[in-house]
Design an enzyme around this catalytic site. Structure first.
Site, mmCIF file in Angstrom:
data_model
loop_
_atom_site.group_PDB
_atom_site.id
_atom_site.type_symbol
_atom_site.label_atom_id
_atom_site.label_comp_id
_atom_site.label_asym_id
_atom_site.label_seq_id
_atom_site.Cartn_x
_atom_site.Cartn_y
_atom_site.Cartn_z
ATOM 1 N N SER A 228 0.935 -1.221 0.365
ATOM 2 C CA SER A 228 -0.340 0.373 0.088
ATOM 3 C C SER A 228 0.687 1.788 0.204
ATOM 4 O O SER A 228 1.968 1.503 -1.000
ATOM 5 C CB SER A 228 -1.098 0.215 1.175
ATOM 6 O OG SER A 228 -1.989 0.594 1.083
ATOM 7 N N ASP A 456 -9.027 -3.545 -6.305
ATOM 8 C CA ASP A 456 -8.294 -2.446 -5.053
ATOM 9 C C ASP A 456 -8.991 -1.682 -4.540
ATOM 10 O O ASP A 456 -9.008 -0.948 -4.940
ATOM 11 C CB ASP A 456 -6.903 -3.038 -5.332
ATOM 12 C CG ASP A 456 -6.008 -2.211 -4.007
ATOM 13 O OD1 ASP A 456 -6.866 -1.505 -3.346
ATOM 14 O OD2 ASP A 456 -5.359 -2.946 -3.657
ATOM 15 N N HIS A 484 -7.402 -5.904 -1.091
ATOM 16 C CA HIS A 484 -6.422 -4.310 -0.903
ATOM 17 C C HIS A 484 -4.841 -5.389 -0.623
ATOM 18 O O HIS A 484 -5.162 -5.915 0.037
ATOM 19 C CB HIS A 484 -6.416 -3.676 0.276
ATOM 20 C CG HIS A 484 -5.199 -2.702 0.660
ATOM 21 N ND1 HIS A 484 -5.347 -1.695 -0.785
ATOM 22 C CD2 HIS A 484 -4.902 -2.311 1.226
ATOM 23 C CE1 HIS A 484 -3.720 -1.211 -0.492
ATOM 24 N NE2 HIS A 484 -3.568 -1.127 0.547
#
Length: 514
Positions: A228, A456, A484
């Site tokens: 991320s 996502d 995610h």
């Protein structure tokens, strides 16, 4: 409230997720010469030498199998050796064997503001694939401003409780004024409590700290798995130190070339995509609280529920924290990070629609990292501090938000209004941004593996495509799925491809899809 650009693995939101890596070492670690490439031109590289040559003193962490230490870094890289240092908390779990040790595997769970040490101890150090943990020392650190590393602090627990309940979809001038006042109070609290560190928690500075860590760990090259926001940290490192890149996995990638307003709008669309996937699944389940019908009809029902909560919150068992629209929205968003949380979201929505908001409040608390005793981790404080340094504000003020509302509402009829107003948080920040949106090429770096998930919610797939294109040596690995990030989340194809890259240095075929 304030959920824009909070980017982290599903593990740091709910329970546990996955990501990681590290690289081979073939001798002594590079020292101050490596630092000089990222230091201001006016700084003598010799001033950074003591930081690169420091020795870590490892001690027991209190968690079986893990060791902890502290590393010193300059508070301001323009003035190393001034006596103004920050302490960076580091943890590791030594390679378990069998097989030859390959070096240190540094991991970051995202955020910005996620605790790397917490992630390492709760998941990565024990949950990564056994062959990877056998060959690498599993390592992480809390970036400057985060948790154990000179943390940014902004509001007390009771003040944060109030902040998270402020109406994020203002209907009139009075409500807009209250929202602006909340952002200003938050920013003022950060300045009052964290004035020393607040100007020095940028991603560039964290990347420079990561090069110090590489050196003091004794690694010639950095091997790293970033999830991320951790992909932005990793790409920034690669751009600053391309000759120090070992094997980098960037999973759930950000696009560093996108300005803040575009990032926030893109993320808004990502949550809409994830919500649509949830509604399709929900419609197949008995007793779906949002009913059946097309995505537009289901979205309208949720939006109507939020409207009712805005007018009349429902009880949660905590009289000071009824479930209003702001907390309910955060609870829904928290569950959209990972499809394994969809059953929990269905149950929470069903209960809330029946007048019991406790379960949806619990999801919101997991997102904000609020403990049952009312204390908050510094996640939200560090998140704002880093984001507001890394780029200029998305908006100049409420009028700019109002002008952008149609585009945000088009991106997400359910979440667009709230996420547009949340993007105002950096407008009143007390420290001017030091970074700006720009592509990162990392010219000369070894092959870098970029991983993207097609649905996502927090880091839209197009960001991974963009980052892989920007990086001179980027290779894109695609997971056609929900949730995610992708590594360690159930796809044998993804895990096998990444493990092979980490252990053997073999990059997957171009544009491989799983």
């Amino acid at each position: 409230m304030d959920t824009s650009r909070l980017l982290r693995t599903t593990g740091t939101v709910m329970a546990a997720a996955g990501l990681l890596l590290v690289g081979c070492t073939s001798g002594g670690a590079a020292g101050p010469k490596a630092a000089a490439s990222s230091a201001p031109a006016s700084v003598d590289p010799a001033a950074l030498r003591p930081y690169y040559e420091q020795k870590l003193s490892w001690r027991d962490c209190g968690v079986p199998g893990f060791q902890c230490s502290t590393m010193k870094a300059p508070l301001d890289y323009a003035e190393p050796g001034s006596g103004q240092d920050v302490e960076i908390a580091v943890a590791r779990r030594p390679a378990t064997g069998p097989g030859k040790r390959l070096g240190s595997l540094v991991v970051n769970p995202g955020g910005p503001g996620g605790s790397g040490i917490g992630y390492l101890q709760a998941y990565a150090g024990i949950g990564y694939p056994a062959p990877v943990r056998a060959r690498y020392d599993m390592v992480s650190f809390d970036p400057r401003g985060v948790d154990r590393s000179s943390p940014v602090e902004c509001l007390t627990g009771p003040a944060m409780d109030k902040y998270t309940q402020v109406d994020q979809t203002p209907d009139d001038a009075a409500e807009r004024a209250l929202l602006v006042a909340a952002f200003k109070e938050f920013a003022a609290g950060c300045q009052a409590r964290s004035q020393r560190v607040l100007p020095h928690v940028s991603t560039v500075e964290a990347a420079r700290d990561m090069d110090l860590l590489r050196a003091v760990l004794g690694d010639e090259k950095l091997t790293y798995v970033g999830a991320s926001y951790g992909t932005f940290l990793g790409a920034t490192y690669a751009d600053l130190f391309p000759d120090r890149v070992g094997r980098l996995v960037l999973d759930g990638a950000m696009d560093p070339s996108r300005p803040a307003v575009d990032l926030n709008r893109d993320q808004t669309a990502g949550f809409e995509t994830a919500f649509t996937a949830f509604t399709k699944d929900c419609a197949k389940q008995e007793g779906c609280p949002l009913g059946t019908g097309g995505p537009e009809a289901v979205a309208a029902r949720l939006k109507e529920f939020f409207r009712k909560l805005d007018a009349q919150p429902v009880p949660t068992g905590d009289a000071a924290r009824p479930l209003g629209e702001a907390l309910a929205t955060t609870g829904v968003i928290a569950a959209l990070y990972d499809e394994s949380a969809w059953p929990q979201l269905r149950e929470a929505l069903t209960a809330a629609m029946d007048g019991d908001g406790a379960s949806l409040l619990s999801l919101a608390d997991s997102y904000y990292e609020r403990s049952p005793d009312g204390k908050y981790a510094n996640l939200m404080s560090a998140n704002a501090a880093v984001n507001c340094l890394d780029q200029p504000p998305a908006f100049t003020g409420p009028d700019a938000v109002r002008s952008a509302l149609p585009s945000f509402e088009k991106a997400s009829p359910v979440f667009g209004t709230g996420l547009a107003w949340a993007s105002l948080n950096c407008t009143y920040w007390p420290v001017k941004a030091t970074g700006t949106a720009k592509p990162l090429a990392a010219k000369g770096a070894a092959p870098i593996l970029v991983v993207g998930t097609t649905r996502d919610p927090a880091t839209p797939y197009k960001w991974a495509q963009a980052l892989a294109d920007q990086l001179d040596s980027g290779t894109l690995l695609t997971y056609d799925g929900d949730g995610h990030t992708a590594y360690g989340r159930g796809s044998d194809c993804i895990d096998t491809s990444i493990n092979r890259y980490l252990l053997e240095g073999k990059v997957p075929p171009k544009d491989k899809k799983c």
